[in-house]
Design an enzyme around this catalytic site. Sequence first.
Site, PDB file in Angstrom:
ATOM      1  N   HIS A 101      -9.802  -4.418   9.326  1.00 30.02           N
ATOM      2  CA  HIS A 101      -9.714  -4.120   7.891  1.00 30.02           C
ATOM      3  C   HIS A 101     -10.156  -5.319   7.050  1.00 30.02           C
ATOM      4  O   HIS A 101     -10.488  -5.156   5.876  1.00 30.02           O
ATOM      5  CB  HIS A 101      -8.272  -3.782   7.503  1.00 30.02           C
ATOM      6  CG  HIS A 101      -7.942  -2.314   7.541  1.00 30.02           C
ATOM      7  ND1 HIS A 101      -8.749  -1.350   6.980  1.00 30.02           N
ATOM      8  CD2 HIS A 101      -6.867  -1.641   8.041  1.00 30.02           C
ATOM      9  CE1 HIS A 101      -8.189  -0.152   7.132  1.00 30.02           C
ATOM     10  NE2 HIS A 101      -7.048  -0.304   7.781  1.00 30.02           N
ATOM     11  N   ALA A 125       1.375  -0.620  10.847  1.00 34.52           N
ATOM     12  CA  ALA A 125       1.147  -1.998  10.430  1.00 34.52           C
ATOM     13  C   ALA A 125       0.348  -2.004   9.137  1.00 34.52           C
ATOM     14  O   ALA A 125      -0.114  -0.959   8.699  1.00 34.52           O
ATOM     15  CB  ALA A 125       0.365  -2.751  11.508  1.00 34.52           C
ATOM     16  N   MET A 126       0.200  -3.191   8.554  1.00 35.48           N
ATOM     17  CA  MET A 126      -0.472  -3.280   7.259  1.00 35.48           C
ATOM     18  C   MET A 126      -1.372  -4.507   7.199  1.00 35.48           C
ATOM     19  O   MET A 126      -0.960  -5.613   7.559  1.00 35.48           O
ATOM     20  CB  MET A 126       0.603  -3.319   6.164  1.00 35.48           C
ATOM     21  CG  MET A 126       0.063  -3.410   4.773  1.00 35.48           C
ATOM     22  SD  MET A 126      -0.951  -1.949   4.362  1.00 35.48           S
ATOM     23  CE  MET A 126      -2.121  -2.688   3.256  1.00 35.48           C
ATOM     24  N   GLU A 127      -2.576  -4.281   6.691  1.00 37.26           N
ATOM     25  CA  GLU A 127      -3.653  -5.271   6.763  1.00 37.26           C
ATOM     26  C   GLU A 127      -3.674  -6.303   5.640  1.00 37.26           C
ATOM     27  O   GLU A 127      -4.743  -6.845   5.329  1.00 37.26           O
ATOM     28  CB  GLU A 127      -4.988  -4.517   6.758  1.00 37.26           C
ATOM     29  CG  GLU A 127      -5.359  -3.816   5.429  1.00 37.26           C
ATOM     30  CD  GLU A 127      -5.024  -2.323   5.367  1.00 37.26           C
ATOM     31  OE1 GLU A 127      -4.113  -1.894   6.098  1.00 37.26           O
ATOM     32  OE2 GLU A 127      -5.653  -1.610   4.580  1.00 37.26           O
ATOM     33  N   GLU A 141       0.862  -1.182   0.000  1.00 36.14           N
ATOM     34  CA  GLU A 141       0.000   0.000   0.000  1.00 36.14           C
ATOM     35  C   GLU A 141       0.897   1.230   0.000  1.00 36.14           C
ATOM     36  O   GLU A 141       1.867   1.261   0.758  1.00 36.14           O
ATOM     37  CB  GLU A 141      -0.897   0.036   1.239  1.00 36.14           C
ATOM     38  CG  GLU A 141      -1.903   1.171   1.143  1.00 36.14           C
ATOM     39  CD  GLU A 141      -2.937   1.183   2.277  1.00 36.14           C
ATOM     40  OE1 GLU A 141      -2.817   0.385   3.223  1.00 36.14           O
ATOM     41  OE2 GLU A 141      -3.854   2.001   2.203  1.00 36.14           O
ATOM     42  N   GLU A 186     -10.193   3.715   6.000  1.00 38.86           N
ATOM     43  CA  GLU A 186      -9.427   4.122   7.183  1.00 38.86           C
ATOM     44  C   GLU A 186     -10.287   4.783   8.254  1.00 38.86           C
ATOM     45  O   GLU A 186     -10.201   4.427   9.422  1.00 38.86           O
ATOM     46  CB  GLU A 186      -8.248   5.007   6.780  1.00 38.86           C
ATOM     47  CG  GLU A 186      -7.203   4.294   5.927  1.00 38.86           C
ATOM     48  CD  GLU A 186      -6.658   3.013   6.540  1.00 38.86           C
ATOM     49  OE1 GLU A 186      -6.854   2.766   7.739  1.00 38.86           O
ATOM     50  OE2 GLU A 186      -6.033   2.220   5.798  1.00 38.86           O
ATOM     51  N   GLU A 230      -5.937  -3.572  12.240  1.00 36.11           N
ATOM     52  CA  GLU A 230      -5.562  -4.335  11.035  1.00 36.11           C
ATOM     53  C   GLU A 230      -6.512  -5.507  10.824  1.00 36.11           C
ATOM     54  O   GLU A 230      -6.912  -5.799   9.701  1.00 36.11           O
ATOM     55  CB  GLU A 230      -4.107  -4.827  11.122  1.00 36.11           C
ATOM     56  CG  GLU A 230      -3.061  -3.748  11.382  1.00 36.11           C
ATOM     57  CD  GLU A 230      -3.157  -2.520  10.483  1.00 36.11           C
ATOM     58  OE1 GLU A 230      -3.577  -2.660   9.325  1.00 36.11           O
ATOM     59  OE2 GLU A 230      -2.821  -1.413  10.954  1.00 36.11           O
TER      60      GLU A 230
HETATM   61  N1  0A1 Z   1      -3.285   0.640   5.776  1.00 33.63           N
HETATM   62  C1  0A1 Z   1      -2.401   0.750   6.892  1.00 33.63           C
HETATM   63  C2  0A1 Z   1      -1.507   1.934   6.852  1.00 33.63           C
HETATM   64  C3  0A1 Z   1      -0.353   1.886   5.942  1.00 33.63           C
HETATM   65  C4  0A1 Z   1      -0.316   2.713   4.852  1.00 33.63           C
HETATM   66  C5  0A1 Z   1       0.794   2.751   4.028  1.00 33.63           C
HETATM   67  C6  0A1 Z   1       1.857   1.930   4.358  1.00 33.63           C
HETATM   68  O1  0A1 Z   1       3.016   1.950   3.628  1.00 33.63           O
HETATM   69  C7  0A1 Z   1       3.316   2.974   2.741  1.00 33.63           C
HETATM   70  C8  0A1 Z   1       1.823   1.081   5.440  1.00 33.63           C
HETATM   71  C9  0A1 Z   1       0.698   1.059   6.214  1.00 33.63           C
HETATM   72  C10 0A1 Z   1      -3.244   0.969   8.137  1.00 33.63           C
HETATM   73  O2  0A1 Z   1      -4.202   1.712   8.090  1.00 33.63           O
HETATM   74  O3  0A1 Z   1      -2.909   0.424   9.156  1.00 33.63           O
HETATM   75 ZN    ZN Z   2      -5.957   1.291   8.492  1.00 31.07          ZN
END
Ligand code: 0A1
Ligand code: ZN
Length: 864
Positions: free
Chosen positions: A302, A263-265, A122, A321, A299
């Site tokens: 999500h 973190a990342m989902e 992402e 978000e 996460e």
């Molecule tokens: N979607 C994740 C946030 C996130 C966005 C970008 C990233 O890398 C560029 C990493 C994580 C969340 O809302 O937790």
């Molecule tokens: Zn998020």
Amino acid sequence: MRTETPVSVKLEDYTPYPFEIDSVSLDFSLELEATRVRTKMSVRRVRPGEFVLDGEGLTLNDISIDGTPLQVSDYKIADSKLTIADVPDTFTLETDVTINPKANTALSGLYVSAGRFCSQCEATGFRRITYWPDRPDVMSRFHVRIDADKATYPILLSNGTPGKAGDLPGGRHFAEWDDPHPKPSYLFALCAGDYDVWRDSFTTMNGDHVDLGVYVDKGQADRAEWAMESLKASMKWDEERFGRAYDLGVFNIVAVRDFNFGAMENKGLNIFNSAYVLASPDSATDADFEAIESIVGHEYFHNWTGNRITCRDWFQLCLKEGLTVFRDQEFSSDLRSRPVQRIKDVMRLRARQFAEDGGPLAHPVRPQAYGSIDNLYTATVYEKGAELIRALTVLIGDDAFNKGMQIYFDEYDGTASTIEDFYSCFEKASGQDLSQFRLWYAQAGTPEVTVVEEWDEAKSELTLTLSQKTPPTPKQDTKKPVPIPLRASLLDGKGGHVEAGGWQDGETVIVLDEAEKTVKVNLAKGSARPLLSINREFSAPVRVRRDLDKAGLLKLAAAETDPFNIWDCFQSLAKTEIFRLLDEPQSPPDDALVSAMADAVRLNESDPAFAALLTVLPDVGELFQDREPADPAGLDSARKRLRKAFAEALAGDITRILEQPSPTPFKPSAEQAGTRALRGAMIGLTGALGTPEAASQLKSHFDSASNMTESLACLRSLIPLPGKARDEAIETFYARWKDNPLVIDKWFAVQAGQGTAEDARRLSEHPDFDMSNPNRVRSVAAAFSMTNLAAFHAPDGKGHEVIADIIQRADKLNPALAARLLTSFEQWKKLEPKARASAKTVLERLQEAGLSKNAMDIVSRALD
Ligand code: 0A1
Ligand code: ZN
């Protein structure tokens, strides 16, 4: 000079992708510096248009359609895009590319952290892995095969559930993963390396078995227990609160030390910054345990709000978000204390989002255009996005909200959706037209609500005149009125509510949906004048202006029944007093106010987490927003004078509370954390006394502290008290924790957060400072520039210079990190003339020197 002025992407330019890619096979042959990625996709035309794929930094080895290799003249590669002019309506495209994960310091795409492979896709990282239409509305079924050296990378993970695995010649092995749920490329993930695993399992409400794993550094598995407990709690909560169960047989979390965000989902394979996974009582604070619980929840949630229903385009980022932050806030409220959670969420909103909304980087929750997508991960999209969902629940009521959520889950499952789609569900559920409410998504700026009260004694009638105004923001000079749902109640001053016609149980929701509105409330004849409690629980994300003086606010604070508003009355009182002390430097803090503040803490001691919040004065960042020109150093010293008087008024209580033992054995429960929060507050106030005795008390408390919450609170309080106690504490702490990077991050942050520009520079030259690790860079640069405004914005400009130097170095490695650090300059136009001039010079110097596209986007908007 390198000037990459960002080209803006516009919402109005959205067009659907002309092709669908039902399934894709990705074959990874992992090597640190030359990973081969072979991609095979089945493509089907669904509407007219060119076949264009995104790709960045890829070396193309081969490309073929339906098994026939393409000639160089058959395709074009330019501006990070691969275009094939003539394609059949249905075909199989195969590509073979080489990438260099080891050289990837931007931490986007496939990269290496501590010798292990991990990915971050992402928003646009997948195009750094292979050629692909890297946009969230292209959803595909992913099949992944990974091969790698077995001894170095014994564990090979991707999304979905595991398939075949086995050994290969030359000491290599392979593993296959299948994800049956179509997903956009930003949710792809791959991890490979040697880990220890904390395993558990969960049975869903449908009776399905799920294997759970938290993958961490070797030897650290027991530090993953809390993350696992949080994961199981999240899975259960989403079933109970929203009726949504997990949908795969496996859910894995991998902790990595080098990560740009929290973190990342990724579907079935969440990747976490290790700061939000690893915790043990001796090395993690209560705030760490709480953050782990909430981010693991975020996460996980999500999976329904983001993954199964994703975003049509990145303008809809708030759809996943804002909604998911709302869900994680509700989760934390249900697990812990609702009022305490609400206060903490509003503190964060005011500190970060209100500041953003009031400066040159202000943008709507759903913007019309952006320069760089990485810079859209803002407090406005996340925090204000969540507030809007909360305001919606107040506007239409919980029943209609819950019904609307079920409609959303059922009707939009498997789609890439928009804010309009989402709101159509609540229009259906509530029967209300929500088009005016959607203006909240299009207008930047924090609305200001003015409340004027008039009491007609003879008629026992209270007239409320409410008006709203949203200040101008970049490219938006005028604003329309938005519907502002204000929870309100009339208080009798004796701890109860006054019954007013039509107000149920003494409470109502006033919806201010015009520029001005008058509300008349008739009370029983002969009633005494009631006190108005408004925006209870902070029902709308606005600034409320009321015509209340100190006596009026104190009276209201005593009569309030809403804990949020009790806390907020004291915040307003403290703010006004700090401004007075700034304007009257010779005048002492107001005794009556200080003793009322101290009484409020004592009165609420039975709810220690809440009492602790009553000791927190608005910080300089928040005070700053109400003063123009702002003098951060002056505000800081006025704030410190009030805090010292507050500490003196509570001196006896400080001793009494700290004489009691800290709860043992340590548990990260809300109850114990509350007790420690009040103890931590008392430690903080001891520091505010600023005497040599205070320093030696803090040192002895530091020496005997049995948990990180109190140990760190002592260290933080000692930092501003120069002397032997402080120096020894800094040294002992370092010596004890030097092998634990997460704790050493804290060691850097407490010093940078309270030191001078010279201290920040010295820390950035420390052997343990590491420009390639975002946590470490933030522990110095963000702690200094975002929490230590008096030093950062010092009139001599030294604070600005040290941060600009770090940003310039960071930008060469990691543009997303540099861009985020640059946002600390966002308030520069509000500064007093000397600091303002220095900030301008520094920003112009950075612009001149040339920066990445991400960083340039921030600098040019800040200077605009
Ligand atoms: N979607 C994740 C946030 C996130 C966005 C970008 C990233 O890398 C560029 C990493 C994580 C969340 O809302 O937790
Ligand atoms: Zn998020």
